[in-house]
Every structure is written in structure tokens, then in C-alpha cells.
Design a protein around this motif. Structure first.
Motif, PDB file in Angstrom:
ATOM      1  N   GLY A  14       1.543  24.563 -49.858  1.00 50.98           N
ATOM      2  CA  GLY A  14       2.681  23.924 -49.212  1.00 50.98           C
ATOM      3  C   GLY A  14       2.202  22.691 -48.482  1.00 50.98           C
ATOM      4  N   GLY A  15       3.112  21.779 -48.235  1.00 48.84           N
ATOM      5  CA  GLY A  15       2.688  20.583 -47.539  1.00 48.84           C
ATOM      6  C   GLY A  15       3.786  19.555 -47.410  1.00 48.84           C
ATOM      7  N   PHE A  16       3.348  18.369 -47.061  1.00 47.11           N
ATOM      8  CA  PHE A  16       4.243  17.236 -46.871  1.00 47.11           C
ATOM      9  C   PHE A  16       3.706  16.051 -47.655  1.00 47.11           C
ATOM     10  N   ARG A  17       4.618  15.266 -48.202  1.00 47.76           N
ATOM     11  CA  ARG A  17       4.262  14.021 -48.880  1.00 47.76           C
ATOM     12  C   ARG A  17       5.043  12.893 -48.231  1.00 47.76           C
ATOM     13  N   TRP A  18       4.364  11.768 -48.111  1.00 50.08           N
ATOM     14  CA  TRP A  18       5.003  10.584 -47.553  1.00 50.08           C
ATOM     15  C   TRP A  18       4.762   9.431 -48.506  1.00 50.08           C
ATOM     16  N   GLU A  19       5.828   8.839 -48.977  1.00 46.50           N
ATOM     17  CA  GLU A  19       5.717   7.697 -49.891  1.00 46.50           C
ATOM     18  C   GLU A  19       5.503   6.443 -49.057  1.00 46.50           C
ATOM     19  N   LEU A  20       4.236   5.997 -49.006  1.00 39.28           N
ATOM     20  CA  LEU A  20       3.883   4.827 -48.205  1.00 39.28           C
ATOM     21  C   LEU A  20       4.473   3.558 -48.803  1.00 39.28           C
ATOM     22  N   THR A  21       4.260   3.386 -50.107  1.00 37.54           N
ATOM     23  CA  THR A  21       4.818   2.270 -50.869  1.00 37.54           C
ATOM     24  C   THR A  21       5.267   2.834 -52.218  1.00 37.54           C
ATOM     25  N   LYS A  22       5.759   1.967 -53.054  1.00 37.67           N
ATOM     26  CA  LYS A  22       6.204   2.388 -54.390  1.00 37.67           C
ATOM     27  C   LYS A  22       5.054   2.992 -55.199  1.00 37.67           C
ATOM     28  N   ASN A  23       3.823   2.564 -54.928  1.00 37.41           N
ATOM     29  CA  ASN A  23       2.649   3.018 -55.698  1.00 37.41           C
ATOM     30  C   ASN A  23       1.636   3.808 -54.881  1.00 37.41           C
ATOM     31  N   ALA A  24       1.988   4.247 -53.673  1.00 37.91           N
ATOM     32  CA  ALA A  24       1.019   4.966 -52.838  1.00 37.91           C
ATOM     33  C   ALA A  24       1.703   6.122 -52.099  1.00 37.91           C
TER      34      ALA A  24
END
Length: 134
Positions: free
Chosen positions: A118-128
Motif C-alpha cells: 500500500g502507499g501513496f503516489r504523487w504525480e510531480l509532472t506529466k513524466n515524473a
């Protein structure tokens, strides 16, 4: 693999052949699946390989996949907003390697791994992406 259109514009047939000389099955496994896309919220590969991706509501995605022989993945992901997503899942994977100093050339190492994560994701930019999981 070979993907061919079905009678309608949204669906298709997929023909495939799975083979790994170091895997736990040492012969090719044929696959045939119908890619069914009845809506933007439901996509399914019915056959081998099998997969389902369903969005019961806009911010929730449920997915499940099976690839012969022991690769299974299940995941639930919820969009929190501002590029953040929380997820939980299960993965059952295998890896196979030929050993470097093997006496018998056919000896290999088979590794099986089951993970509950389980976890969290953060879309920093369109490619990161930043992915924090346990």
C-alpha cells in the motif's frame, strides 16, 4: 503477440505466445483473449492473459490481472486530488535466472514473491511520479 480488430470498433482479439527458457514452465504457452471495452469505465481481457480494470466511480480504480503461470496482480487506487493517489494491492510474481557457476547447464534459480502493499503516489509532472509504499 498479435492484436486484430473485432467486429466493432472498440474491441479486439489478442493472440500471444508466452515463453521463457528459464521460467518454471519450459515450453511455450499459447494465449488468446478478447479485449472487451464496453465503456470508458470498464476494460477487460477475457482469456489468457486475463485482466479487468474497472472504475465504479470517477476517483476509484480496481484492477486485477493474471499472466501464466503464477503472475497475479490486484490493486485498488483512489485519487485524492492535486496529483495524489492512495493505493493498496497484492502481487504474486516469479523470477528465474541461470546460475553463473552452474555445473549442470540447465540448473536455474526460481524465485517466487508475494507482496501485500500500500502507499501513496504523487504525480510531480506529466513524466515524473513520487511513489511511497510499504
Amino acid at each position: 503477440f498479435l492484436q486484430t480488430p473485432a467486429r466493432n470498433a472498440r474491441d479486439s482479439w489478442v493472440f500471444s505466445l508466452f515463453y521463457s527458457p528459464v521460467g518454471n514452465v519450459e515450453f511455450p504457452i499459447p494465449g488468446i483473449a478478447y479485449l472487451w471495452k464496453p465503456s470508458e469505465n470498464l476494460h477487460a481481457s477475457l482469456g489468457i492473459p486475463f485482466s479487468v480494470k474497472w472504475k465504479p466511480v470517477d476517483d476509484l480504480t480496481l484492477s486485477f490481472s493474471y499472466i501464466p503461470v503464477t503472475n497475479i496482480s490486484a490493486r485498488a487506487a483512489y485519487i485524492l486530488g492535486n496529483g495524489w493517489e492512495a493505493y493498496a494491492g497484492f502481487d504474486w510474481l516469479n523470477e528465474a535466472y541461470f546460475l553463473a557457476d552452474r555445473v549442470v547447464l540447465l540448473d536455474r534459480f526460481l524465485g517466487f514473491e508475494m507482496q501485500l502493499n500500500g502507499g501513496f503516489r504523487w504525480e510531480l509532472t506529466k513524466n515524473a511520479l513520487l511513489d511511497i509504499s510499504a
